[in-house]
Design a protein around this motif. Structure first.
Motif, mmCIF file in Angstrom:
data_model
loop_
_atom_site.group_PDB
_atom_site.id
_atom_site.type_symbol
_atom_site.label_atom_id
_atom_site.label_comp_id
_atom_site.label_asym_id
_atom_site.label_seq_id
_atom_site.Cartn_x
_atom_site.Cartn_y
_atom_site.Cartn_z
ATOM 1 N N LYS A 114 22.098 -55.931 7.128
ATOM 2 C CA LYS A 114 23.085 -55.139 6.387
ATOM 3 C C LYS A 114 23.566 -55.834 5.121
ATOM 4 O O LYS A 114 24.380 -55.297 4.383
ATOM 5 C CB LYS A 114 24.272 -54.816 7.283
ATOM 6 N N THR A 147 23.654 -53.837 1.832
ATOM 7 C CA THR A 147 24.121 -52.457 1.983
ATOM 8 C C THR A 147 25.606 -52.403 1.658
ATOM 9 O O THR A 147 26.265 -53.451 1.531
ATOM 10 C CB THR A 147 23.904 -51.954 3.428
ATOM 11 N N ASN A 155 27.900 -51.960 3.584
ATOM 12 C CA ASN A 155 28.683 -52.533 4.681
ATOM 13 C C ASN A 155 29.210 -53.919 4.347
ATOM 14 O O ASN A 155 30.185 -54.370 4.942
ATOM 15 C CB ASN A 155 27.839 -52.614 5.956
#
Length: 120
Positions: free
Chosen positions: A13, A16, A18
């Motif tokens: 992640k 990303t 996130n």
């Protein structure tokens, strides 16, 4: 023991939404940590390595964690989380005494270094 989330990889992640820039910086710094030289004797370091391996084993097929380096840095800095009663030894002394005691006990009971003992 079966891994509950075997297909989940939090590091995937990284790029990303996130993770923000601060999260990437913190995680990158933690993953890049190396065990500092001269903090522990070779025997103490081998004992600590085995303690970490037994208590926080890295799952197979996953990148190694920086747990050993994080603990070694804490020992080097002689700091702790929370409070410490003023009569108790500081962090570095607690860890070195504990590691030395594990080594001494392994040698007394099994005639071998703690790091050389198996789980049996």
């Amino acid at each position: 023991m079966a891994e509950r989330f075997a297909d989940y990889d939090v590091l995937a992640k990284r790029d990303t939404p996130n993770w923000d820039a601060r999260t990437r910086t913190v995680i990158d710094a933690r993953l890049a940590l190396q065990v500092p030289d001269g903090v522990l004797t070779p025997t103490q370091l081998a004992t600590l390595r085995m303690v970490v391996h037994r208590l926080c084993p890295a799952p197979e097929g996953r990148p190694a964690t920086a747990t050993l380096a994080m603990v070694a840095h804490r020992i080097a800095a002689d700091t702790c989380d929370g409070s410490r009663h003023y009569r108790l030894p500081r962090t570095r002394e607690c860890w070195t005494r504990g590691l030395n005691a594990l080594e001494a006990e392994a040698r007394a009971l099994y005639g071998a270094a703690f790091a050389g003992l198996t789980s049996e």
